[in-house]
Scaffold this motif. Structure first.
Motif, mmCIF file in Angstrom:
data_model
loop_
_atom_site.group_PDB
_atom_site.id
_atom_site.type_symbol
_atom_site.label_atom_id
_atom_site.label_comp_id
_atom_site.label_asym_id
_atom_site.label_seq_id
_atom_site.Cartn_x
_atom_site.Cartn_y
_atom_site.Cartn_z
ATOM 1 N N LYS A 1 -17.882 -24.419 26.861
ATOM 2 C CA LYS A 1 -18.794 -24.958 28.075
ATOM 3 C C LYS A 1 -18.672 -26.255 29.059
ATOM 4 O O LYS A 1 -18.301 -26.091 30.670
ATOM 5 C CB LYS A 1 -20.411 -25.020 27.930
ATOM 6 N N CYS B 1 -15.120 -25.107 31.264
ATOM 7 C CA CYS B 1 -15.198 -24.705 32.287
ATOM 8 C C CYS B 1 -17.209 -25.932 33.578
ATOM 9 O O CYS B 1 -16.633 -24.952 35.159
ATOM 10 C CB CYS B 1 -16.394 -23.586 32.301
ATOM 11 N N SER B 2 -16.862 -26.923 33.199
ATOM 12 C CA SER B 2 -17.961 -27.432 34.383
ATOM 13 C C SER B 2 -17.343 -28.815 34.972
ATOM 14 O O SER B 2 -17.547 -29.303 35.603
ATOM 15 C CB SER B 2 -19.127 -27.784 33.632
ATOM 16 N N ASN C 1 -15.692 -25.632 44.167
ATOM 17 C CA ASN C 1 -16.266 -24.588 43.242
ATOM 18 C C ASN C 1 -15.116 -23.182 43.994
ATOM 19 O O ASN C 1 -14.698 -22.628 43.361
ATOM 20 C CB ASN C 1 -17.132 -23.978 42.813
ATOM 21 N N THR D 1 -14.679 -20.867 40.379
ATOM 22 C CA THR D 1 -15.622 -21.095 39.781
ATOM 23 C C THR D 1 -16.968 -20.658 39.688
ATOM 24 O O THR D 1 -18.025 -20.856 40.593
ATOM 25 C CB THR D 1 -15.741 -22.442 39.319
ATOM 26 N N ASN E 1 -19.644 -19.795 37.509
ATOM 27 C CA ASN E 1 -20.853 -20.822 36.725
ATOM 28 C C ASN E 1 -20.307 -21.537 36.429
ATOM 29 O O ASN E 1 -18.596 -21.754 35.655
ATOM 30 C CB ASN E 1 -22.256 -19.807 36.232
ATOM 31 N N LYS E 2 -20.626 -22.111 35.381
ATOM 32 C CA LYS E 2 -19.801 -22.964 34.767
ATOM 33 C C LYS E 2 -20.003 -22.436 32.752
ATOM 34 O O LYS E 2 -18.987 -22.993 32.701
ATOM 35 C CB LYS E 2 -21.255 -24.048 34.190
#
Length: 473
Positions: free
Chosen positions: A19, A22-23, A210, A276, A278-279
């Motif tokens: 997580k 990906c953020s 993003n 991207t 989402n996260k």
């Protein structure tokens, strides 16, 4: 292929926690563009010095080091990656490679990444001749001596050996937030081949970071100087036993050779878009085009000339076109999971040699602890045959302008399955070990197996094991 592999591993390598990986949009963005640019110069067995490499489509080339992406994360002290790779085909080619990579930041906006690789290639390579029920004898490329294939065996050229030294360097510059540029150089040298190249790229982030768009390009200039000289296109192999003296044989052998070296130029361009979602989700699409002109014939490959009974009555040196336009489309999705990362990608490639290929690849990384992980790798590849690929030549037909019996230009299915284990040591060093099994399955793309040819497997499978030990510190 190198680009898709680096891009597909970027997020997974950023952090042990899926997580969190990906953020980290900014870090991911830098990793993606640097990977896209470096692919044009830093791949070893897939670099332009070998138009068709014995392991080019395994999805597991030796330059897939432990954590390529980590080389581009921000840190003050130098970062070092080392890896030792061993590739072994059954009864054929063996490759041993050592890789050293140094990454150094210069302030907050610049980084220099330098990589040195040394590999040795030994063993035997299929020379293109068909399998026969009698002993086959071939003149060595140098014109000195012979090698043989026993009845029922695939003819293998045991002169396949070389040592290759590669040096590449990439300068990464971040002029402003959301913008990143790269400029790199490449040099590869082996006994009969030299390759030099330049590459560069740029990336622009928008949509609050993003979305990233990138453009990368590369130019390579290769020089081939084959052992024994370049064979004249489609000329026939001559044998010492057919002449009364060494001088007479040498004079006839020289007629099959062209003096001097030959060159090849390659221009690569890649366009990409990364989003991207989402996260947890990252999506990517890339389009690449490559134009190659110059000498692309393999001087060590031959074609059998057979009669109506399937008996080989002669051998001719292959000849390939001197131009090739390749295009590819690549899509990838990466998902951060509670205890790891999963990615799935697809690549479609076409060229004007009529080779169409499909690649489906996936990696599933599971974090065992905060300091260790295991990763499963699966890959399936399929390609059609080149329009000038021929299993053999017919004795009752005129010689074609182009022809090659190199099975790597024929219809092929291949599969890779492997595992990688990583462990962060107490001093912070990351140690990884990768073990993979690779199988090529050449297919018959419509050739009649006449006479004795049908008695033997003219399209044998080729199996290989790849092992890699890497350290990042």
């Amino acid at each position: 292929m190198g680009a898709e592999r680096c891009l597909g591993g970027a997020v997974a390598a950023t952090s042990y926690q899926g997580k969190e990986a990906c953020s980290k949009v900014t870090s991911v963005s830098q990793l993606l563009i640097v990977a896209a640019a470096s692919l044009l110069s830093q791949s070893s067995l897939a670099n332009p010095s070998r138009e068709v490499s014995p392991v080019v489509d395994t999805g597991a080339t030796p330059t897939d080091t432990a954590l390529d992406a980590d080389a581009y994360t921000n840190q003050v002290s130098p970062k070092v990656d080392v890896a030792m790779v061993y590739y072994q085909e059954r009864d054929r080619v063996t490759v041993a490679e050592g890789i050293f990579k140094l990454s150094q930041n210069f302030g907050d906006k610049d980084k220099l990444v330098t990589k040195l690789a040394l590999d040795t290639i030994t063993g035997a390579s299929a020379n293109g001749a068909v399998t026969q029920q009698q002993v086959q004898t071939f003149t060595r490329p140098s014109g000195t001596g012979v090698y043989q294939a026993r009845p029922g065996e695939t003819p293998l050229d045991d002169t396949f050996k070389d040592t290759r030294l590669q040096l590449s360097s990439t300068w990464v510059h971040t002029p402003s937030a959301g913008t990143l540029t790269t400029l790199g150089g490449y040099l590869s040298r082996e006994y009969d081949y030299t390759s030099i190249g330049l590459n560069g790229g740029g990336q622009w982030s928008f949509n609050k970071g993003n979305t990233q768009a990138n453009l990368a390009g590369g130019y390579f200039y290769d020089i081939a100087n084959p052992v024994g000289g370049r064979p004249a296109p489609m000329s026939e192999m001559v044998f010492r036993q057919d002449f009364d003296s060494e001088a007479a044989f040498k004079a006839e052998f020289d007629k099959t050779r062209q003096s001097g070296s030959e060159s090849k130029q390659t221009l690569d361009i890649s366009l990409g878009l990364t989003q991207t979602v989402n996260k947890y989700w990252l999506m990517q699409i890339n389009y690449g085009v490559s134009y190659v002109s110059g000498y692309m014939t393999d001087p060590y490959k031959v074609l059998s000339r057979i009669n109506s009974d399937g008996h080989a009555v002669g051998y001719h040196y292959e000849h390939r076109p001197d131009k090739r336009l390749k295009q590819s489309l690549y899509v990838m999705g990466k998902r951060a999971l509670t205890y790891g990362v999963f990615d799935l990608s697809y690549r479609y490639s076409i060229d004007d040699w009529s080779i169409d290929s499909h690649t489906l690849e996936s990696r599933y990384r599971v974090n065992l602890t905060t300091r260790s992980f295991v990763q499963l790798h699966l890959r399936a590849y399929q390609q059609t045959a080149a329009k000038f690929y021929r299993l053999y030549l017919r004795d009752d037909q005129a010689l074609p302008q182009y022809g090659s019996a190199d099975y790597r230009l024929g219809a092929i299915d291949s599969y890779t399955i492997g595992l990688k284990y990583g462990q962060r040591l107490k001093d912070g060093t990351l140690a990884t070990f990768r073990l993979e099994y690779y199988q090529q399955r050449p297919q018959n793309s419509g050739f009649d197996l006449v006479g004795q040819l049908r008695r033997f497997d003219q399209f044998p499978n080729n199996d290989a094991i790849i092992a890699q030990l890497g350290f990042s510190f």
